[in-house]
Design an enzyme around this catalytic site. Structure first.
Site, PDB file in Angstrom:
ATOM      1  N   TYR A   1      -6.232  10.984   4.038  1.00 32.80           N
ATOM      2  CA  TYR A   1      -4.878  11.304   3.574  1.00 32.80           C
ATOM      3  C   TYR A   1      -4.956  12.043   2.229  1.00 32.80           C
ATOM      4  O   TYR A   1      -6.023  12.447   1.803  1.00 32.80           O
ATOM      5  CB  TYR A   1      -4.017  10.040   3.550  1.00 32.80           C
ATOM      6  CG  TYR A   1      -3.893   9.444   4.937  1.00 32.80           C
ATOM      7  CD1 TYR A   1      -3.324  10.191   5.979  1.00 32.80           C
ATOM      8  CD2 TYR A   1      -4.382   8.175   5.245  1.00 32.80           C
ATOM      9  CE1 TYR A   1      -3.242   9.684   7.265  1.00 32.80           C
ATOM     10  CE2 TYR A   1      -4.309   7.665   6.536  1.00 32.80           C
ATOM     11  CZ  TYR A   1      -3.742   8.421   7.541  1.00 32.80           C
ATOM     12  OH  TYR A   1      -3.666   7.930   8.826  1.00 32.80           O
TER      13      TYR A   1
ATOM     14  N   HIS B   1      -9.245   7.407   4.247  1.00 35.37           N
ATOM     15  CA  HIS B   1      -8.904   7.784   5.622  1.00 35.37           C
ATOM     16  C   HIS B   1      -8.314   9.178   5.804  1.00 35.37           C
ATOM     17  O   HIS B   1      -7.516   9.413   6.705  1.00 35.37           O
ATOM     18  CB  HIS B   1      -7.973   6.727   6.233  1.00 35.37           C
ATOM     19  CG  HIS B   1      -8.649   5.406   6.405  1.00 35.37           C
ATOM     20  ND1 HIS B   1      -7.967   4.237   6.651  1.00 35.37           N
ATOM     21  CD2 HIS B   1      -9.963   5.074   6.336  1.00 35.37           C
ATOM     22  CE1 HIS B   1      -8.835   3.239   6.728  1.00 35.37           C
ATOM     23  NE2 HIS B   1     -10.047   3.722   6.544  1.00 35.37           N
TER      24      HIS B   1
ATOM     25  N   GLN C   1       0.850  -1.189   0.000  1.00 34.32           N
ATOM     26  CA  GLN C   1       0.000   0.000   0.000  1.00 34.32           C
ATOM     27  C   GLN C   1       0.886   1.240   0.000  1.00 34.32           C
ATOM     28  O   GLN C   1       1.759   1.395   0.859  1.00 34.32           O
ATOM     29  CB  GLN C   1      -0.922   0.035   1.214  1.00 34.32           C
ATOM     30  CG  GLN C   1      -1.962   1.155   1.080  1.00 34.32           C
ATOM     31  CD  GLN C   1      -2.709   1.429   2.367  1.00 34.32           C
ATOM     32  OE1 GLN C   1      -2.102   1.804   3.370  1.00 34.32           O
ATOM     33  NE2 GLN C   1      -4.014   1.271   2.355  1.00 34.32           N
TER      34      GLN C   1
ATOM     35  N   HIS D   1      -3.415   4.191  -1.640  1.00 32.14           N
ATOM     36  CA  HIS D   1      -4.181   4.588  -0.458  1.00 32.14           C
ATOM     37  C   HIS D   1      -4.972   5.854  -0.785  1.00 32.14           C
ATOM     38  O   HIS D   1      -4.441   6.956  -0.761  1.00 32.14           O
ATOM     39  CB  HIS D   1      -3.233   4.831   0.714  1.00 32.14           C
ATOM     40  CG  HIS D   1      -3.915   4.835   2.060  1.00 32.14           C
ATOM     41  ND1 HIS D   1      -5.264   5.033   2.213  1.00 32.14           N
ATOM     42  CD2 HIS D   1      -3.416   4.657   3.329  1.00 32.14           C
ATOM     43  CE1 HIS D   1      -5.566   4.983   3.507  1.00 32.14           C
ATOM     44  NE2 HIS D   1      -4.463   4.751   4.204  1.00 32.14           N
ATOM     45  N   GLY D   2      -6.254   5.654  -1.072  1.00 24.40           N
ATOM     46  CA  GLY D   2      -7.124   6.789  -1.367  1.00 24.40           C
ATOM     47  C   GLY D   2      -8.168   6.991  -0.282  1.00 24.40           C
ATOM     48  O   GLY D   2      -9.254   7.513  -0.555  1.00 24.40           O
TER      49      GLY D   2
END
Length: 379
Positions: free
Chosen positions: A195, A193, A113, A190-191
């Site tokens: 960020y 939470h 990730q 990672h798209g």
């Protein structure tokens, strides 16, 4: 249904457990559907993966099982937590290799990730003490950390200029290439939470007036440029993405999360990604389940690749999700962290070790990391 079916000669046989049935993930043959979710563990000194991660990941590997590595920084501006691994330097790539080799030696499939935290950071984590970057220059309010004790402080971010965004896209592209060089079978973007990619997508954060802000299409432009660049670099068969349209982690909420989720999965279909990994609406805040009227089902139906769900699942509701075709695979975080042989325990319906939240994020290379017992150790 009691899990028994009539076998030959009237002898009862166990009905298959949905989570433990095989599945074809693109070019990968999975022996079961229990996925190790990406879990930040804060044990990579100076952003370099350490040898103790070899044991941690190999403990959780089964032949034909899918593991997703902890969030791994794409550049020196991507960090927002202490001792998280990166994959932007040669040293980091070399350090990942024995970890990946250990997973492959046991027949596992391993995705890395890759992330950028954006404004979920402060100047102490940034090169030369500069401001963190984001789609906005509005800071996060201080937040109690997941240990419930410490308060995280965030610096005012610097709004990326329109011209700088392609440079960040390129950081993701290079990180993906590096992950493949390290031996990973693929990468997960990672798209989720709150960020960087999520900051652009969510209208509670993104206040831009250029082509990367305003409309839903504009807010999703940067994440989809990242997808496109990585697909071109390493091939769609090695690319997944994690999304959390319903979550408002790190003050990244959206006024119409269902429209956002649907737009993203329909856009992703054009690229042929191997999977979409979505966080259940019930996981609105970090680690806590809540009742939600929303469902991932519309996104599940719209997405043409493998659909992975995550968010507080146990054995029973994981089995139901697969049996009812609401998901192809189910990702487990905290219970997999605490039960390195989770697929075996699910197969036997064995009791689970309880996880200890106090040791999730400590730098100890053993305690709360590789010392959770296997079934045979507890018998």
């Amino acid at each position: 249904m009691d899990g028994k079916v009539q076998g030959q000669n009237g002898v009862s046989a166990e009905a298959p457990i949905p989570l433990l049935t095989p599945y074809t993930l693109g070019k990968f043959q999975l022996s079961h559907r229990v996925v190790l979710a990406p879990l930040t563990r804060l044990r990579s000194w100076n952003n370099v993966p350490q040898p103790h991660a070899i044991l941690y990941y190999s403990q959780r590997t089964t032949k034909g099982g899918l593991l997703i590595a902890e969030a791994t920084g794409v550049s020196d501006t991507a960090q927002g937590y202490p001792q998280t691994p990166g994959i932007w330097t040669k040293e980091q790539v070399e350090a990942w290799k024995p970890i990946v080799d250990a997973v492959h030696a046991k027949g596992g499939i391993f995705f890395c990730q890759i992330w950028h935290v954006g404004r979920v950071s402060n100047t102490g984590f940034q090169p030369n003490g500069q401001a963190p970057i984001s789609c906005t220059d509005r800071p996060l309010t201080p937040q109690t950390q997941s240990n419930g004790i410490d308060v995280a402080q965030f610096s005012t971010p610097r709004r990326l200029t329109t011209e700088e965004i392609p440079l960040v896209v390129n950081d993701f592209r290079l990180a993906a290439r590096n992950a493949i060089e390290a031996g990973f079978d693929g990468i997960e973007i990672h798209g989720a939470h709150g960020y960087l990619l999520d900051q652009f997508m969510k209208d509670h954060v993104n206040d831009r007036t250029d082509k990367y802000g305003g409309s839903l299409e504009n807010r999703c432009r940067f994440p989809l440029e990242v997808v496109e660049a990585i697909v071109e670099e390493i091939g769609a068969d090695k690319v997944g993405i994690r999304l959390s349209p319903f979550a408002d982690y790190a003050e990244a909420g959206d006024s119409n999360p269902e429209a956002l989720g649907l737009y993203m999965v329909e856009s992703l279909n054009k690229y042929g990604l191997v999977y979409c990994h979505m966080v259940e609406p019930r996981m609105k805040t970090l680690g806590e389940k809540c009742e939600s009227p929303h469902s991932l089902l519309p996104m599940r139906k719209a997405f043409r690749g493998t659909f992975i769900v995550a968010g507080g699942y146990g054995r029973e509701d994981g089995n139901n999700a697969v049996a009812e075709n609401r998901a192809d695979l189910v990702a487990y975080g905290r219970v997999f962290l605490a039960n390195p042989d989770l697929p075996k325990r699910f197969a036997l319906n064995a009791p689970l070790n309880k996880y200890n939240r106090e040791t999730f994020y400590i730098p100890d290379p053993v305690l709360g990391y590789t010392d959770y017992p296997f079934l045979e150790d507890t018998e």
